[in-house]
Design a protein around this motif. Structure first.
Motif, mmCIF file in Angstrom:
data_model
loop_
_atom_site.group_PDB
_atom_site.id
_atom_site.type_symbol
_atom_site.label_atom_id
_atom_site.label_comp_id
_atom_site.label_asym_id
_atom_site.label_seq_id
_atom_site.Cartn_x
_atom_site.Cartn_y
_atom_site.Cartn_z
ATOM 1 N N SER A 6 -20.739 22.785 -29.367
ATOM 2 C CA SER A 6 -19.373 23.035 -28.919
ATOM 3 C C SER A 6 -18.466 21.914 -29.389
ATOM 4 O O SER A 6 -18.931 20.896 -29.908
ATOM 5 N N GLY A 7 -17.176 22.109 -29.200
ATOM 6 C CA GLY A 7 -16.204 21.076 -29.517
ATOM 7 C C GLY A 7 -15.416 21.302 -30.781
ATOM 8 O O GLY A 7 -14.516 20.523 -31.104
ATOM 9 N N GLY A 8 -15.731 22.354 -31.507
ATOM 10 C CA GLY A 8 -14.999 22.631 -32.725
ATOM 11 C C GLY A 8 -13.568 23.048 -32.445
ATOM 12 O O GLY A 8 -13.206 23.361 -31.315
ATOM 13 N N GLY A 9 -12.766 23.051 -33.495
ATOM 14 C CA GLY A 9 -11.377 23.457 -33.352
ATOM 15 C C GLY A 9 -10.590 23.121 -34.588
ATOM 16 O O GLY A 9 -11.149 22.786 -35.634
ATOM 17 N N LEU A 10 -9.276 23.216 -34.447
ATOM 18 C CA LEU A 10 -8.352 22.930 -35.534
ATOM 19 C C LEU A 10 -7.767 21.543 -35.343
ATOM 20 O O LEU A 10 -7.284 21.212 -34.263
ATOM 21 N N VAL A 11 -7.820 20.741 -36.398
ATOM 22 C CA VAL A 11 -7.298 19.380 -36.336
ATOM 23 C C VAL A 11 -6.637 19.053 -37.662
ATOM 24 O O VAL A 11 -7.032 19.568 -38.711
ATOM 25 N N ALA A 91 -15.811 23.378 -41.914
ATOM 26 C CA ALA A 91 -17.097 24.073 -42.005
ATOM 27 C C ALA A 91 -17.522 24.506 -40.612
ATOM 28 O O ALA A 91 -16.931 24.098 -39.608
ATOM 29 N N VAL A 92 -18.561 25.310 -40.574
ATOM 30 C CA VAL A 92 -19.251 25.573 -39.320
ATOM 31 C C VAL A 92 -20.322 24.495 -39.166
ATOM 32 O O VAL A 92 -21.115 24.279 -40.088
ATOM 33 N N GLU A 110 -37.058 23.002 -36.020
ATOM 34 C CA GLU A 110 -37.665 24.100 -35.258
ATOM 35 C C GLU A 110 -36.627 24.935 -34.519
ATOM 36 O O GLU A 110 -36.814 26.141 -34.346
ATOM 37 N N PHE A 111 -35.584 24.316 -34.059
ATOM 38 C CA PHE A 111 -34.606 25.013 -33.231
ATOM 39 C C PHE A 111 -33.194 24.758 -33.739
ATOM 40 O O PHE A 111 -32.871 23.654 -34.185
ATOM 41 N N TRP A 112 -32.356 25.793 -33.615
ATOM 42 C CA TRP A 112 -30.979 25.713 -34.098
ATOM 43 C C TRP A 112 -30.019 26.236 -33.047
ATOM 44 O O TRP A 112 -30.332 27.193 -32.326
ATOM 45 N N GLY A 113 -28.840 25.615 -33.004
ATOM 46 C CA GLY A 113 -27.761 26.137 -32.192
ATOM 47 C C GLY A 113 -26.967 27.161 -32.979
ATOM 48 O O GLY A 113 -27.222 27.387 -34.178
ATOM 49 N N GLN A 114 -25.962 27.743 -32.368
ATOM 50 C CA GLN A 114 -25.235 28.852 -32.979
ATOM 51 C C GLN A 114 -24.100 28.407 -33.884
ATOM 52 O O GLN A 114 -23.604 29.212 -34.636
ATOM 53 N N GLY A 115 -23.693 27.173 -33.852
ATOM 54 C CA GLY A 115 -22.632 26.691 -34.722
ATOM 55 C C GLY A 115 -21.275 26.672 -34.050
ATOM 56 O O GLY A 115 -20.977 27.499 -33.192
ATOM 57 N N THR A 116 -20.459 25.716 -34.458
ATOM 58 C CA THR A 116 -19.088 25.616 -33.974
ATOM 59 C C THR A 116 -18.186 25.315 -35.161
ATOM 60 O O THR A 116 -18.521 24.498 -36.015
ATOM 61 N N LEU A 117 -17.053 26.002 -35.228
ATOM 62 C CA LEU A 117 -16.182 25.916 -36.395
ATOM 63 C C LEU A 117 -15.215 24.750 -36.276
ATOM 64 O O LEU A 117 -14.517 24.607 -35.276
ATOM 65 N N VAL A 118 -15.180 23.954 -37.322
ATOM 66 C CA VAL A 118 -14.218 22.861 -37.441
ATOM 67 C C VAL A 118 -13.303 23.171 -38.617
ATOM 68 O O VAL A 118 -13.783 23.406 -39.738
ATOM 69 N N THR A 119 -12.007 23.176 -38.373
ATOM 70 C CA THR A 119 -11.025 23.422 -39.415
ATOM 71 C C THR A 119 -10.091 22.235 -39.486
ATOM 72 O O THR A 119 -9.459 21.883 -38.486
#
Length: 122
Positions: A6-11, A91-92, A110-119
């Motif tokens: 989490s924490g992605g967004g537009l900056v 990127a994601v 082994e394990f991955w999260g779903q990704g958060t988009l950073v623009t």
């Protein structure tokens, strides 16, 4: 272990953003964690990684000196503090965990999260 990024967004370029990877399930403190990113049309790129203890860390050349990875095993989180952001950081972003070690390559995790988009806008 389940991971939630989490924490992605537009900056704006030059700005900062803090991503967080929250884990649930197994004993997260025993897992090394890596952050990767993938821009449209590009391969997944190594960003940063941290050992299970929070001691050894590693950074991709393109983010070294601008990004900082840290972890709080009491809270089951690994954060990626991003500063001096550039449009090419868009990127994601994904977090990944592995019980053996951290790697620059994405395949061993082994394990991955779903990704958060950073623009990052110019």
């Amino acid at each position: 272990v389940q991971l939630q990024a989490s924490g992605g967004g537009l900056v704006q370029a030059g700005g900062s953003l803090r991503l967080s990877c929250a884990a649930s399930g197994r004993t997260f403190s025993r897992y090394a964690v890596g952050w990767f990113r993938q821009a449209p049309g590009k391969e997944r790129e190594f960003v940063a990684a941290i050992s299970w203890s929070g001691g050894p860390t590693d950074y991709g050349d393109s983010v070294k000196g601008r990004f900082t990875i840290s972890r709080d095993n009491a809270k089951n989180t690994v954060d990626l503090q991003m500063a001096s952001l550039k449009p090419e950081d868009t990127a994601v972003y994904y977090c990944a965990a592995d019980s053996r070690a951290y790697y620059r390559g994405s395949l061993p995790y082994e394990f991955w999260g779903q990704g958060t988009l950073v623009t990052v806008s110019s």
